[in-house]
Design a protein around this motif. Sequence first.
Motif, PDB file in Angstrom:
ATOM      1  N   GLY A   1      20.723 -11.460  73.709  1.00  0.00           N
ATOM      2  CA  GLY A   1      20.174 -12.089  74.891  1.00  0.00           C
ATOM      3  C   GLY A   1      19.962 -11.143  76.040  1.00  0.00           C
ATOM      4  O   GLY A   1      20.093 -11.526  77.192  1.00  0.00           O
ATOM      5  N   ASP A   2      19.627  -9.913  75.749  1.00  0.00           N
ATOM      6  CA  ASP A   2      19.451  -8.933  76.811  1.00  0.00           C
ATOM      7  C   ASP A   2      17.978  -8.721  77.117  1.00  0.00           C
ATOM      8  O   ASP A   2      17.094  -9.188  76.422  1.00  0.00           O
ATOM      9  CB  ASP A   2      20.074  -7.599  76.394  1.00  0.00           C
ATOM     10  N   PHE A   3      17.760  -7.977  78.150  1.00  0.00           N
ATOM     11  CA  PHE A   3      16.463  -7.478  78.559  1.00  0.00           C
ATOM     12  C   PHE A   3      15.468  -8.605  78.822  1.00  0.00           C
ATOM     13  O   PHE A   3      15.712  -9.419  79.689  1.00  0.00           O
ATOM     14  CB  PHE A   3      15.962  -6.430  77.569  1.00  0.00           C
ATOM     15  N   LEU A   4      14.367  -8.716  78.091  1.00  0.00           N
ATOM     16  CA  LEU A   4      13.292  -9.653  78.443  1.00  0.00           C
ATOM     17  C   LEU A   4      13.735 -11.107  78.430  1.00  0.00           C
ATOM     18  O   LEU A   4      13.259 -11.919  79.217  1.00  0.00           O
ATOM     19  CB  LEU A   4      12.105  -9.457  77.508  1.00  0.00           C
ATOM     20  N   THR A   5      14.646 -11.461  77.549  1.00  0.00           N
ATOM     21  CA  THR A   5      15.078 -12.860  77.475  1.00  0.00           C
ATOM     22  C   THR A   5      16.401 -13.094  78.188  1.00  0.00           C
ATOM     23  O   THR A   5      17.011 -14.151  78.053  1.00  0.00           O
ATOM     24  CB  THR A   5      15.227 -13.288  76.002  1.00  0.00           C
ATOM     25  N   LEU A   6      16.819 -12.124  78.961  1.00  0.00           N
ATOM     26  CA  LEU A   6      18.131 -12.163  79.586  1.00  0.00           C
ATOM     27  C   LEU A   6      18.348 -13.390  80.459  1.00  0.00           C
ATOM     28  O   LEU A   6      19.426 -13.966  80.460  1.00  0.00           O
ATOM     29  CB  LEU A   6      18.340 -10.894  80.409  1.00  0.00           C
ATOM     30  N   PHE A   7      17.328 -13.796  81.182  1.00  0.00           N
ATOM     31  CA  PHE A   7      17.532 -14.924  82.098  1.00  0.00           C
ATOM     32  C   PHE A   7      17.925 -16.193  81.357  1.00  0.00           C
ATOM     33  O   PHE A   7      18.585 -17.053  81.905  1.00  0.00           O
ATOM     34  CB  PHE A   7      16.281 -15.150  82.948  1.00  0.00           C
ATOM     35  N   LEU A   8      17.563 -16.316  80.078  1.00  0.00           N
ATOM     36  CA  LEU A   8      17.933 -17.489  79.291  1.00  0.00           C
ATOM     37  C   LEU A   8      19.354 -17.391  78.753  1.00  0.00           C
ATOM     38  O   LEU A   8      19.983 -18.387  78.455  1.00  0.00           O
ATOM     39  CB  LEU A   8      16.969 -17.673  78.114  1.00  0.00           C
ATOM     40  N   PHE A   9      19.823 -16.180  78.606  1.00  0.00           N
ATOM     41  CA  PHE A   9      21.101 -15.973  77.942  1.00  0.00           C
ATOM     42  C   PHE A   9      22.075 -15.162  78.791  1.00  0.00           C
ATOM     43  O   PHE A   9      22.866 -14.401  78.272  1.00  0.00           O
ATOM     44  CB  PHE A   9      20.875 -15.250  76.614  1.00  0.00           C
ATOM     45  N   GLN A  10      21.990 -15.316  80.095  1.00  0.00           N
ATOM     46  CA  GLN A  10      22.810 -14.519  81.006  1.00  0.00           C
ATOM     47  C   GLN A  10      24.285 -14.561  80.624  1.00  0.00           C
ATOM     48  O   GLN A  10      24.933 -13.520  80.502  1.00  0.00           O
ATOM     49  CB  GLN A  10      22.629 -15.006  82.438  1.00  0.00           C
ATOM     50  N   ASP A  11      24.821 -15.742  80.429  1.00  0.00           N
ATOM     51  CA  ASP A  11      26.245 -15.874  80.147  1.00  0.00           C
ATOM     52  C   ASP A  11      26.600 -15.225  78.812  1.00  0.00           C
ATOM     53  O   ASP A  11      27.611 -14.529  78.694  1.00  0.00           O
ATOM     54  CB  ASP A  11      26.650 -17.349  80.157  1.00  0.00           C
ATOM     55  N   LYS A  12      25.762 -15.438  77.802  1.00  0.00           N
ATOM     56  CA  LYS A  12      25.995 -14.845  76.484  1.00  0.00           C
ATOM     57  C   LYS A  12      26.011 -13.322  76.578  1.00  0.00           C
ATOM     58  O   LYS A  12      26.863 -12.657  75.993  1.00  0.00           O
ATOM     59  CB  LYS A  12      24.918 -15.302  75.506  1.00  0.00           C
ATOM     60  N   CYS A  13      25.081 -12.782  77.326  1.00  0.00           N
ATOM     61  CA  CYS A  13      24.989 -11.336  77.497  1.00  0.00           C
ATOM     62  C   CYS A  13      26.231 -10.793  78.200  1.00  0.00           C
ATOM     63  O   CYS A  13      26.820  -9.801  77.767  1.00  0.00           O
ATOM     64  CB  CYS A  13      23.732 -10.985  78.279  1.00  0.00           C
ATOM     65  N   LEU A  14      26.648 -11.439  79.261  1.00  0.00           N
ATOM     66  CA  LEU A  14      27.825 -10.985  79.998  1.00  0.00           C
ATOM     67  C   LEU A  14      29.086 -11.065  79.138  1.00  0.00           C
ATOM     68  O   LEU A  14      29.939 -10.176  79.187  1.00  0.00           O
ATOM     69  CB  LEU A  14      28.003 -11.794  81.287  1.00  0.00           C
ATOM     70  N   ARG A  15      29.206 -12.121  78.329  1.00  0.00           N
ATOM     71  CA  ARG A  15      30.346 -12.239  77.408  1.00  0.00           C
ATOM     72  C   ARG A  15      30.351 -11.078  76.420  1.00  0.00           C
ATOM     73  O   ARG A  15      31.389 -10.471  76.162  1.00  0.00           O
ATOM     74  CB  ARG A  15      30.274 -13.561  76.626  1.00  0.00           C
ATOM     75  N   LYS A  16      29.178 -10.776  75.861  1.00  0.00           N
ATOM     76  CA  LYS A  16      29.056  -9.700  74.880  1.00  0.00           C
ATOM     77  C   LYS A  16      29.412  -8.350  75.511  1.00  0.00           C
ATOM     78  O   LYS A  16      30.129  -7.547  74.913  1.00  0.00           O
ATOM     79  CB  LYS A  16      27.626  -9.678  74.333  1.00  0.00           C
ATOM     80  N   ILE A  17      28.933  -8.107  76.705  1.00  0.00           N
ATOM     81  CA  ILE A  17      29.221  -6.839  77.387  1.00  0.00           C
ATOM     82  C   ILE A  17      30.721  -6.725  77.674  1.00  0.00           C
ATOM     83  O   ILE A  17      31.349  -5.703  77.368  1.00  0.00           O
ATOM     84  CB  ILE A  17      28.395  -6.708  78.681  1.00  0.00           C
ATOM     85  N   SER A  18      31.310  -7.763  78.253  1.00  0.00           N
ATOM     86  CA  SER A  18      32.727  -7.719  78.577  1.00  0.00           C
ATOM     87  C   SER A  18      33.576  -7.552  77.316  1.00  0.00           C
ATOM     88  O   SER A  18      34.487  -6.712  77.276  1.00  0.00           O
ATOM     89  CB  SER A  18      33.135  -8.986  79.333  1.00  0.00           C
ATOM     90  N   SER A  19      33.269  -8.315  76.269  1.00  0.00           N
ATOM     91  CA  SER A  19      34.000  -8.192  75.000  1.00  0.00           C
ATOM     92  C   SER A  19      33.873  -6.783  74.433  1.00  0.00           C
ATOM     93  O   SER A  19      34.850  -6.203  73.953  1.00  0.00           O
ATOM     94  CB  SER A  19      33.476  -9.207  73.974  1.00  0.00           C
ATOM     95  N   GLY A  20      32.660  -6.229  74.490  1.00  0.00           N
ATOM     96  CA  GLY A  20      32.435  -4.874  73.992  1.00  0.00           C
ATOM     97  C   GLY A  20      33.236  -3.847  74.764  1.00  0.00           C
ATOM     98  O   GLY A  20      33.817  -2.920  74.188  1.00  0.00           O
ATOM     99  N   LEU A  21      33.297  -4.000  76.076  1.00  0.00           N
ATOM    100  CA  LEU A  21      34.064  -3.068  76.902  1.00  0.00           C
ATOM    101  C   LEU A  21      35.558  -3.154  76.578  1.00  0.00           C
ATOM    102  O   LEU A  21      36.244  -2.130  76.489  1.00  0.00           O
ATOM    103  CB  LEU A  21      33.821  -3.334  78.388  1.00  0.00           C
ATOM    104  N   TYR A  22      36.067  -4.375  76.390  1.00  0.00           N
ATOM    105  CA  TYR A  22      37.478  -4.519  76.011  1.00  0.00           C
ATOM    106  C   TYR A  22      37.731  -3.888  74.637  1.00  0.00           C
ATOM    107  O   TYR A  22      38.773  -3.276  74.414  1.00  0.00           O
ATOM    108  CB  TYR A  22      37.897  -5.994  75.999  1.00  0.00           C
ATOM    109  N   THR A  23      36.794  -4.025  73.722  1.00  0.00           N
ATOM    110  CA  THR A  23      36.942  -3.417  72.397  1.00  0.00           C
ATOM    111  C   THR A  23      36.915  -1.895  72.499  1.00  0.00           C
ATOM    112  O   THR A  23      37.703  -1.205  71.840  1.00  0.00           O
ATOM    113  CB  THR A  23      35.836  -3.913  71.448  1.00  0.00           C
ATOM    114  N   PHE A  24      36.032  -1.383  73.326  1.00  0.00           N
ATOM    115  CA  PHE A  24      35.955   0.066  73.482  1.00  0.00           C
ATOM    116  C   PHE A  24      37.245   0.653  74.052  1.00  0.00           C
ATOM    117  O   PHE A  24      37.516   1.846  73.882  1.00  0.00           O
ATOM    118  CB  PHE A  24      34.769   0.463  74.379  1.00  0.00           C
ATOM    119  N   ARG A  25      38.048  -0.160  74.712  1.00  0.00           N
ATOM    120  CA  ARG A  25      39.304   0.338  75.292  1.00  0.00           C
ATOM    121  C   ARG A  25      40.145   1.054  74.229  1.00  0.00           C
ATOM    122  O   ARG A  25      40.645   2.161  74.464  1.00  0.00           O
ATOM    123  CB  ARG A  25      40.082  -0.819  75.910  1.00  0.00           C
TER     124      ARG A  25
END
Length: 152
Positions: free
Chosen positions: A31-55
Amino acid sequence: QMCEKFTVCENSMEMLVQNNLNLPKVTEEDGDFLTLFLFQDKCLRKISSGLYTFRTYLEYVQETFTSEKQNVESLCYSTEHLARTIRQMVINPDEVIIPDSATRESLHAKLKSDKIWIEKITTHLILRDFTSFMEKTVRAVRYLKNTRSISV
């Protein structure tokens, strides 16, 4: 710096063979980039989860890339802070996946190797994929900021 200090280069066959790390990624399907406005929450969840995993991966880099320990320590702290900040922007923060200690310990054990060459390759792959993840994260957050009036 990895290439210069340890002669780890992009076209190394060993690197390609060892690239089974399953590092977090942000993709258009999330849900990133061009379709981001439809999937804002999904994108933010994915980013935050990814950052926690990268820890966990970055903690491994901190242990193995000792010549840059202070820089990697700062990177770990900043990544954790960004993960928390983005998690607070999610509608339901409990939906952000944060690996528990058992999962992190298991992953850390899988990353360990008694071969220095494998450690260097693994470190290089982690840093390369983290850079890519962060580039996409910056684009996604910038897009959200410009279209949704979020404050980061």
